[in-house]
Design a protein around this motif. Sequence first.
Motif, PDB file in Angstrom:
ATOM      1  N   ILE A  34       0.842  -1.209  -0.029  1.00 60.00           N
ATOM      2  CA  ILE A  34      -0.016  -0.246  -0.007  1.00 60.00           C
ATOM      3  C   ILE A  34       0.592   1.134  -0.079  1.00 60.00           C
ATOM      4  CG2 ILE A  34      -1.774   1.750   0.961  1.00 60.00           C
ATOM      5  CD1 ILE A  34      -2.818  -1.189   1.994  1.00 60.00           C
ATOM      6  N   THR A  35       2.015   1.371   0.642  1.00 58.41           N
ATOM      7  CA  THR A  35       2.847   2.303   0.620  1.00 58.41           C
ATOM      8  C   THR A  35       3.835   2.734  -0.649  1.00 58.41           C
ATOM      9  OG1 THR A  35       2.969   2.307   3.532  1.00 58.41           O
ATOM     10  CG2 THR A  35       4.925   3.331   2.153  1.00 58.41           C
ATOM     11  N   LEU A  36       4.112   1.585  -1.064  1.00 60.26           N
ATOM     12  CA  LEU A  36       4.891   2.196  -2.206  1.00 60.26           C
ATOM     13  C   LEU A  36       3.916   2.020  -3.201  1.00 60.26           C
ATOM     14  CD1 LEU A  36       6.986  -1.262  -2.311  1.00 60.26           C
ATOM     15  CD2 LEU A  36       7.987   0.412  -2.142  1.00 60.26           C
ATOM     16  N   SER A  37       2.730   2.199  -3.490  1.00 62.84           N
ATOM     17  CA  SER A  37       1.242   2.262  -4.168  1.00 62.84           C
ATOM     18  C   SER A  37       1.012   3.162  -4.492  1.00 62.84           C
ATOM     19  CB  SER A  37       0.438   1.166  -3.979  1.00 62.84           C
ATOM     20  OG  SER A  37      -0.029   0.146  -4.291  1.00 62.84           O
ATOM     21  N   GLU A  38       0.457   3.971  -2.858  1.00 61.37           N
ATOM     22  CA  GLU A  38       1.384   5.670  -2.813  1.00 61.37           C
ATOM     23  C   GLU A  38       2.165   6.471  -3.244  1.00 61.37           C
ATOM     24  OE1 GLU A  38       0.866   5.599   1.346  1.00 61.37           O
ATOM     25  OE2 GLU A  38      -1.721   4.611   1.325  1.00 61.37           O
ATOM     26  N   ILE A  39       3.203   5.885  -2.742  1.00 54.78           N
ATOM     27  CA  ILE A  39       4.470   7.158  -3.629  1.00 54.78           C
ATOM     28  C   ILE A  39       5.001   6.401  -4.601  1.00 54.78           C
ATOM     29  CG2 ILE A  39       7.503   6.518  -3.604  1.00 54.78           C
ATOM     30  CD1 ILE A  39       6.937   5.265  -0.382  1.00 54.78           C
ATOM     31  N   GLU A  43      -1.013   0.933  -8.587  1.00 51.85           N
ATOM     32  CA  GLU A  43      -1.251   0.250  -7.423  1.00 51.85           C
ATOM     33  C   GLU A  43      -0.195  -1.012  -8.285  1.00 51.85           C
ATOM     34  OE1 GLU A  43      -4.465  -3.494  -6.207  1.00 51.85           O
ATOM     35  OE2 GLU A  43      -4.419  -2.312  -8.099  1.00 51.85           O
ATOM     36  N   VAL A  44       0.704  -1.338  -6.347  1.00 48.45           N
ATOM     37  CA  VAL A  44       1.387  -2.542  -6.554  1.00 48.45           C
ATOM     38  C   VAL A  44       0.695  -3.736  -5.738  1.00 48.45           C
ATOM     39  CG1 VAL A  44       3.753  -2.805  -5.106  1.00 48.45           C
ATOM     40  CG2 VAL A  44       3.114  -0.720  -6.323  1.00 48.45           C
ATOM     41  N   LEU A  45       0.536  -4.871  -6.457  1.00 51.24           N
ATOM     42  CA  LEU A  45       0.097  -5.757  -5.730  1.00 51.24           C
ATOM     43  C   LEU A  45       0.813  -6.515  -5.339  1.00 51.24           C
ATOM     44  CD1 LEU A  45      -1.750  -7.147  -8.715  1.00 51.24           C
ATOM     45  CD2 LEU A  45      -2.423  -5.405  -6.670  1.00 51.24           C
ATOM     46  N   TYR A  46       0.351  -7.437  -3.705  1.00 47.83           N
ATOM     47  CA  TYR A  46       1.042  -7.472  -2.627  1.00 47.83           C
ATOM     48  C   TYR A  46       0.262  -9.659  -3.110  1.00 47.83           C
ATOM     49  CZ  TYR A  46       2.674 -10.501   1.322  1.00 47.83           C
ATOM     50  OH  TYR A  46       2.352 -11.686   1.591  1.00 47.83           O
ATOM     51  N   LEU A  47       1.287 -10.392  -3.420  1.00 43.38           N
ATOM     52  CA  LEU A  47       0.648 -11.444  -3.218  1.00 43.38           C
ATOM     53  C   LEU A  47       1.042 -12.541  -2.399  1.00 43.38           C
ATOM     54  CD1 LEU A  47       1.317 -12.830  -7.208  1.00 43.38           C
ATOM     55  CD2 LEU A  47      -0.760 -11.263  -6.222  1.00 43.38           C
ATOM     56  N   ASN A  48       0.025 -13.077  -2.352  1.00 47.12           N
ATOM     57  CA  ASN A  48       0.068 -14.171  -0.956  1.00 47.12           C
ATOM     58  C   ASN A  48       0.220 -15.202  -1.068  1.00 47.12           C
ATOM     59  OD1 ASN A  48       1.079 -14.618   1.602  1.00 47.12           O
ATOM     60  ND2 ASN A  48      -0.389 -14.671   2.805  1.00 47.12           N
ATOM     61  N   LEU A 101       8.764   3.281   7.622  1.00 48.37           N
ATOM     62  CA  LEU A 101       8.701   2.516   6.903  1.00 48.37           C
ATOM     63  C   LEU A 101       8.516   3.526   5.494  1.00 48.37           C
ATOM     64  CD1 LEU A 101       8.601  -0.103   5.261  1.00 48.37           C
ATOM     65  CD2 LEU A 101       5.710  -0.221   5.383  1.00 48.37           C
ATOM     66  N   SER A 102       7.130   4.326   6.057  1.00 48.15           N
ATOM     67  CA  SER A 102       6.395   5.259   4.875  1.00 48.15           C
ATOM     68  C   SER A 102       8.048   6.210   4.465  1.00 48.15           C
ATOM     69  CB  SER A 102       5.936   5.953   5.138  1.00 48.15           C
ATOM     70  OG  SER A 102       5.256   7.017   4.648  1.00 48.15           O
ATOM     71  N   ASP A 103       9.120   6.855   5.662  1.00 49.58           N
ATOM     72  CA  ASP A 103      10.047   7.918   5.029  1.00 49.58           C
ATOM     73  C   ASP A 103      11.336   7.019   4.341  1.00 49.58           C
ATOM     74  OD1 ASP A 103       8.498   9.583   6.459  1.00 49.58           O
ATOM     75  OD2 ASP A 103       9.930   9.690   7.720  1.00 49.58           O
ATOM     76  N   PHE A 104      11.715   6.031   5.064  1.00 53.21           N
ATOM     77  CA  PHE A 104      12.361   5.036   4.181  1.00 53.21           C
ATOM     78  C   PHE A 104      12.246   4.468   2.623  1.00 53.21           C
ATOM     79  CE2 PHE A 104      14.028   0.802   2.698  1.00 53.21           C
ATOM     80  CZ  PHE A 104      15.288   1.275   2.714  1.00 53.21           C
ATOM     81  N   LEU A 105      10.940   4.086   2.735  1.00 52.53           N
ATOM     82  CA  LEU A 105      10.736   3.550   0.573  1.00 52.53           C
ATOM     83  C   LEU A 105      10.077   4.773   0.337  1.00 52.53           C
ATOM     84  CD1 LEU A 105       7.738   0.652   1.724  1.00 52.53           C
ATOM     85  CD2 LEU A 105      10.019   0.589   1.156  1.00 52.53           C
ATOM     86  N   LYS A 106      10.315   6.526   0.695  1.00 52.39           N
ATOM     87  CA  LYS A 106      10.628   7.713  -0.320  1.00 52.39           C
ATOM     88  C   LYS A 106      11.341   7.596  -1.090  1.00 52.39           C
ATOM     89  CE  LYS A 106       5.256   9.714   1.585  1.00 52.39           C
ATOM     90  NZ  LYS A 106       5.231  10.627   2.818  1.00 52.39           N
ATOM     91  N   GLU A 107      12.562   8.045   0.464  1.00 55.04           N
ATOM     92  CA  GLU A 107      13.470   7.571   0.646  1.00 55.04           C
ATOM     93  C   GLU A 107      13.729   7.153  -0.746  1.00 55.04           C
ATOM     94  OE1 GLU A 107      17.557   9.759   0.014  1.00 55.04           O
ATOM     95  OE2 GLU A 107      15.892   9.918   0.608  1.00 55.04           O
ATOM     96  N   VAL A 108      13.868   5.942  -1.170  1.00 54.39           N
ATOM     97  CA  VAL A 108      14.024   4.117  -1.947  1.00 54.39           C
ATOM     98  C   VAL A 108      13.695   4.833  -3.318  1.00 54.39           C
ATOM     99  CG1 VAL A 108      14.509   2.432  -2.165  1.00 54.39           C
ATOM    100  CG2 VAL A 108      15.796   3.293   0.092  1.00 54.39           C
TER     101      VAL A 108
END
Length: 111
Positions: A34-39, A43-48, A101-108
């Motif tokens: 979800i966080t990656l999708s926002e960044i 949509e970034v899917l997570y398959l389980n 997590l959000s700040d790290f993923l945004k940075e990367v």
Amino acid sequence: MAEAAAIVLISDGHENKEYATNNIENYSMAEIAITLSEIANKEVLYLNPNPEDYKVALTSVGVPGEYIGMFVGFAEAIKQGEFETGNSDLEKLLGRKPVSLSDFLKEVYSK
């Protein structure tokens, strides 16, 4: 975690000590998607997959057989919350709260 390890290596008083360098906040893979999708603004899917489908997927991409059971076991342990803990020395070692997590993923991923 690397920053905490560097602090331990270059400072005194850490001999014969063990530290938990995990973050206290735990995130699910779905939350990360979800966080990656926002960044990414898409949509970034997570398959389980179930364990059997996961084994098949790992085999199909050439993961050596001796690792497949280990990866499936780790995935199940994560799913069951076996790695979640409220104990961490990370903030104490860093002298500040770890990056969210959000700040790290945004940075990367915002580059």
